[in-house]
Design a protein around this motif. Sequence first.
Motif, mmCIF file in Angstrom:
data_model
loop_
_atom_site.group_PDB
_atom_site.id
_atom_site.type_symbol
_atom_site.label_atom_id
_atom_site.label_comp_id
_atom_site.label_asym_id
_atom_site.label_seq_id
_atom_site.Cartn_x
_atom_site.Cartn_y
_atom_site.Cartn_z
ATOM 1 N N ILE A 32 0.848 -1.197 0.000
ATOM 2 C CA ILE A 32 0.000 0.000 0.000
ATOM 3 C C ILE A 32 0.880 1.243 0.000
ATOM 4 C CG2 ILE A 32 -1.727 1.329 1.291
ATOM 5 C CD1 ILE A 32 -2.750 -1.317 2.439
ATOM 6 N N VAL A 33 0.524 2.194 -0.835
ATOM 7 C CA VAL A 33 1.141 3.518 -0.841
ATOM 8 C C VAL A 33 0.021 4.543 -0.720
ATOM 9 C CG1 VAL A 33 2.533 5.183 -2.124
ATOM 10 C CG2 VAL A 33 3.045 2.746 -2.301
ATOM 11 N N THR A 34 0.148 5.478 0.220
ATOM 12 C CA THR A 34 -0.889 6.478 0.424
ATOM 13 C C THR A 34 -0.254 7.813 0.772
ATOM 14 O OG1 THR A 34 -2.894 7.049 1.687
ATOM 15 C CG2 THR A 34 -1.151 5.897 2.873
ATOM 16 N N GLY A 35 -0.872 8.874 0.320
ATOM 17 C CA GLY A 35 -0.350 10.194 0.623
ATOM 18 C C GLY A 35 -0.583 10.615 2.046
ATOM 19 N N PHE A 36 -1.648 10.105 2.660
ATOM 20 C CA PHE A 36 -2.015 10.529 4.017
ATOM 21 C C PHE A 36 -2.781 9.395 4.678
ATOM 22 C CE2 PHE A 36 -4.781 13.017 7.001
ATOM 23 C CZ PHE A 36 -3.763 13.542 7.782
ATOM 24 N N ALA A 37 -2.631 9.268 5.979
ATOM 25 C CA ALA A 37 -3.328 8.220 6.721
ATOM 26 C C ALA A 37 -3.793 8.769 8.055
ATOM 27 C CB ALA A 37 -2.419 7.013 6.932
ATOM 28 N N THR A 38 -4.953 8.308 8.497
ATOM 29 C CA THR A 38 -5.506 8.687 9.788
ATOM 30 C C THR A 38 -5.851 7.432 10.582
ATOM 31 O OG1 THR A 38 -7.797 8.710 8.982
ATOM 32 C CG2 THR A 38 -6.543 10.770 8.789
ATOM 33 N N PRO A 39 -6.059 7.561 11.895
ATOM 34 C CA PRO A 39 -6.481 6.395 12.686
ATOM 35 C C PRO A 39 -7.765 5.780 12.156
ATOM 36 C CG PRO A 39 -5.804 8.176 14.144
ATOM 37 C CD PRO A 39 -5.838 8.749 12.756
ATOM 38 N N GLY A 40 -8.707 6.640 11.712
ATOM 39 C CA GLY A 40 -9.960 6.110 11.183
ATOM 40 C C GLY A 40 -9.760 5.315 9.918
ATOM 41 N N GLY A 41 -8.894 5.795 9.051
ATOM 42 C CA GLY A 41 -8.620 5.071 7.821
ATOM 43 C C GLY A 41 -7.937 3.741 8.077
ATOM 44 N N LEU A 42 -6.983 3.716 8.999
ATOM 45 C CA LEU A 42 -6.315 2.467 9.353
ATOM 46 C C LEU A 42 -7.294 1.496 9.989
ATOM 47 C CD1 LEU A 42 -2.998 4.035 10.615
ATOM 48 C CD2 LEU A 42 -3.229 2.485 8.666
ATOM 49 N N ALA A 43 -8.240 2.032 10.778
ATOM 50 C CA ALA A 43 -9.259 1.165 11.360
ATOM 51 C C ALA A 43 -10.165 0.571 10.281
ATOM 52 C CB ALA A 43 -10.101 1.945 12.368
ATOM 53 N N GLU A 44 -10.391 1.330 9.206
ATOM 54 C CA GLU A 44 -11.252 0.857 8.121
ATOM 55 C C GLU A 44 -10.713 -0.403 7.458
ATOM 56 O OE1 GLU A 44 -14.416 2.157 6.203
ATOM 57 O OE2 GLU A 44 -14.337 1.915 8.367
ATOM 58 N N ILE A 45 -9.426 -0.465 7.251
ATOM 59 C CA ILE A 45 -8.864 -1.600 6.509
ATOM 60 C C ILE A 45 -7.936 -2.455 7.373
ATOM 61 C CG2 ILE A 45 -9.010 -0.365 4.316
ATOM 62 C CD1 ILE A 45 -6.005 0.172 4.509
ATOM 63 N N GLY A 46 -7.854 -2.111 8.659
ATOM 64 C CA GLY A 46 -6.875 -2.787 9.505
ATOM 65 C C GLY A 46 -7.231 -4.202 9.905
ATOM 66 N N GLY A 47 -8.528 -4.535 9.908
ATOM 67 C CA GLY A 47 -8.935 -5.854 10.377
ATOM 68 C C GLY A 47 -8.254 -7.002 9.652
ATOM 69 N N PRO A 48 -8.353 -7.094 8.319
ATOM 70 C CA PRO A 48 -7.697 -8.185 7.597
ATOM 71 C C PRO A 48 -6.176 -8.177 7.738
ATOM 72 C CG PRO A 48 -9.358 -7.120 6.221
ATOM 73 C CD PRO A 48 -9.184 -6.260 7.423
ATOM 74 N N ILE A 49 -5.594 -6.976 7.871
ATOM 75 C CA ILE A 49 -4.137 -6.909 8.045
ATOM 76 C C ILE A 49 -3.739 -7.477 9.399
ATOM 77 C CG2 ILE A 49 -2.180 -5.314 8.265
ATOM 78 C CD1 ILE A 49 -3.560 -3.510 6.220
ATOM 79 N N LEU A 50 -4.481 -7.113 10.434
ATOM 80 C CA LEU A 50 -4.178 -7.621 11.774
ATOM 81 C C LEU A 50 -4.402 -9.122 11.856
ATOM 82 C CD1 LEU A 50 -5.727 -4.780 13.967
ATOM 83 C CD2 LEU A 50 -3.310 -5.186 13.470
ATOM 84 N N ALA A 51 -5.346 -9.618 11.048
ATOM 85 C CA ALA A 51 -5.606 -11.063 11.066
ATOM 86 C C ALA A 51 -4.501 -11.853 10.370
ATOM 87 C CB ALA A 51 -6.955 -11.351 10.392
ATOM 88 N N ASN A 52 -3.730 -11.187 9.522
ATOM 89 C CA ASN A 52 -2.644 -11.867 8.798
ATOM 90 C C ASN A 52 -1.519 -10.856 8.596
ATOM 91 O OD1 ASN A 52 -1.047 -13.538 7.258
ATOM 92 N ND2 ASN A 52 -2.351 -13.441 5.425
ATOM 93 N N THR A 53 -0.809 -10.548 9.680
ATOM 94 C CA THR A 53 0.199 -9.488 9.635
ATOM 95 C C THR A 53 1.330 -9.797 8.664
ATOM 96 O OG1 THR A 53 1.296 -10.496 11.541
ATOM 97 C CG2 THR A 53 -0.283 -8.741 11.992
ATOM 98 N N GLY A 54 1.600 -11.049 8.410
ATOM 99 C CA GLY A 54 2.682 -11.398 7.502
ATOM 100 C C GLY A 54 2.399 -11.049 6.065
ATOM 101 N N SER A 55 1.128 -10.808 5.724
ATOM 102 C CA SER A 55 0.790 -10.511 4.325
ATOM 103 C C SER A 55 1.154 -9.077 3.950
ATOM 104 C CB SER A 55 -0.706 -10.738 4.088
ATOM 105 O OG SER A 55 -1.481 -9.811 4.845
ATOM 106 N N LEU A 56 1.322 -8.200 4.934
ATOM 107 C CA LEU A 56 1.640 -6.799 4.630
ATOM 108 C C LEU A 56 3.132 -6.673 4.345
ATOM 109 C CD1 LEU A 56 0.636 -3.885 4.376
ATOM 110 C CD2 LEU A 56 1.146 -3.572 6.812
ATOM 111 N N GLU A 57 3.484 -6.507 3.083
ATOM 112 C CA GLU A 57 4.889 -6.425 2.693
ATOM 113 C C GLU A 57 5.403 -4.991 2.663
ATOM 114 O OE1 GLU A 57 5.490 -8.426 -0.985
ATOM 115 O OE2 GLU A 57 5.260 -10.428 -0.102
ATOM 116 N N THR A 58 4.545 -4.058 2.308
ATOM 117 C CA THR A 58 4.970 -2.655 2.196
ATOM 118 C C THR A 58 3.800 -1.751 2.555
ATOM 119 O OG1 THR A 58 6.478 -3.186 0.382
ATOM 120 C CG2 THR A 58 5.899 -0.884 0.660
ATOM 121 N N PHE A 59 4.092 -0.761 3.386
ATOM 122 C CA PHE A 59 3.108 0.281 3.675
ATOM 123 C C PHE A 59 3.870 1.601 3.738
ATOM 124 C CE2 PHE A 59 0.029 2.397 6.779
ATOM 125 C CZ PHE A 59 -0.885 2.685 5.781
#
Length: 423
Positions: A32-59
């Motif tokens: 993922i590449v993003t110009g700006f991030a907020t706690p609300g935005g991370l909460a929006e998509i964070g569930g699947p990432i937290l369920a499989n932290t190894g899948s996140l290669e780049t943020f």
Amino acid sequence: MSVTTTVLFQRPQQEIATLIRDRLSRSVATRIVTGFATPGGLAEIGGPILANTGSLETFVIGASTYPGFLALDNLLAAGVPMDRLHVHLGFSAPSGTPKNPVVRYHPMLHSKVYYMELPASRACAFIGSHNVTAFALGGSNGEAAVLIEGDVHAPEFAAVRGHINEAERQATPYSPTMKEGFSWWFKEYVEGLKAEIRMPTDWAIVRTILAFSHIQGGRLPKTGDTIYFEIPAGIEEIESLKTEVHLFLYDTMPADPISAINAISSASRRYTCQTIGVENGQGNREVSVDWIIDGSWALTPVPSTTFRPSTPAGMQQVRAQVVDTSLPSYEYAFERERTGWDPVYSEVDIIDVSDSSLSDDVARREARGDRKINTWRLVTSLEPRSGSQLEADQTALDRAIPESGAFILVSLRRRRFSGKQGG
């Protein structure tokens, strides 16, 4: 190795978080590449990432607030390796000034790319304007994006991966010990952006009559000539303050007053004049003048210098003398300076997020403390803040503003530009 493309969406305000979460839940490699991030935005998509932290290669994020960086710390605490998180600090340069030694408002990373590799050698990428914020992902912002899906080896995905690689290469590794510095850097950017707004503060509160006309005849006004015209009755502070009259002559008369103001620089002649006489109502039955601005807004010479006006009801007579055949360049304003503006809300275009699919209450709040807003209305225009003071003669002045259709106007403020418009 073909790919399919889906445009998201016909209406700018559309929730996209559900689609992203669905792909994230199946992703084996997420970047993922993003110009700006907020706690609300991370909460929006964070569930699947937290369920499989190894899948996140780049943020990679371009900027965030201190609470946003705290949300990155939560990803680390859940098991995301630190070397997967990066902050792109943009480009800058020395400013050459001791107060702010570096340029604060500078080129930033604005890319928004959500790339996921899926089972069976498939891949997808959401590319558009959506930052990792709840307003963007939840459908409150006006956004646009495309979803690309297909074989992971397709050249389109190779180009996407190349972009992500370059964004990551330019970024610096994230560290919890640096979140104060990263937040400060973003604050400096915002302060620099505020400085770029540059709302002028050099307005002079002085009434000026603007007369837009076209020449009728071969000769032109000269210094000392007098000009007659009429303005709405009831406008005050004209003669007593020796009000300036700025006369603009055009070879071809503009279509309307707003066009005339916008075309001031193309006026063939510009004059500085000063009022020498004002008469309400019928006033003078006979005046000695060199020129008149008639009902067709033509500047017409008076051969005998004797003119017998027929002043319509509700108008007053004005005589002005040419004091200079040139005029400095001004910007004009037709209202008092405002301390603020209030939005006008649409009764039709409404975003109701009370029943949306937002993943968490914090996403709806977007870091706004305990204040939760479920309904947003389209702002259709702005109007002066309630309670703003009006001029005593506002009713008459309203007949001499650009929207009135008249080509003789009264501005309440003006500010001078550099340079001079010749005569």
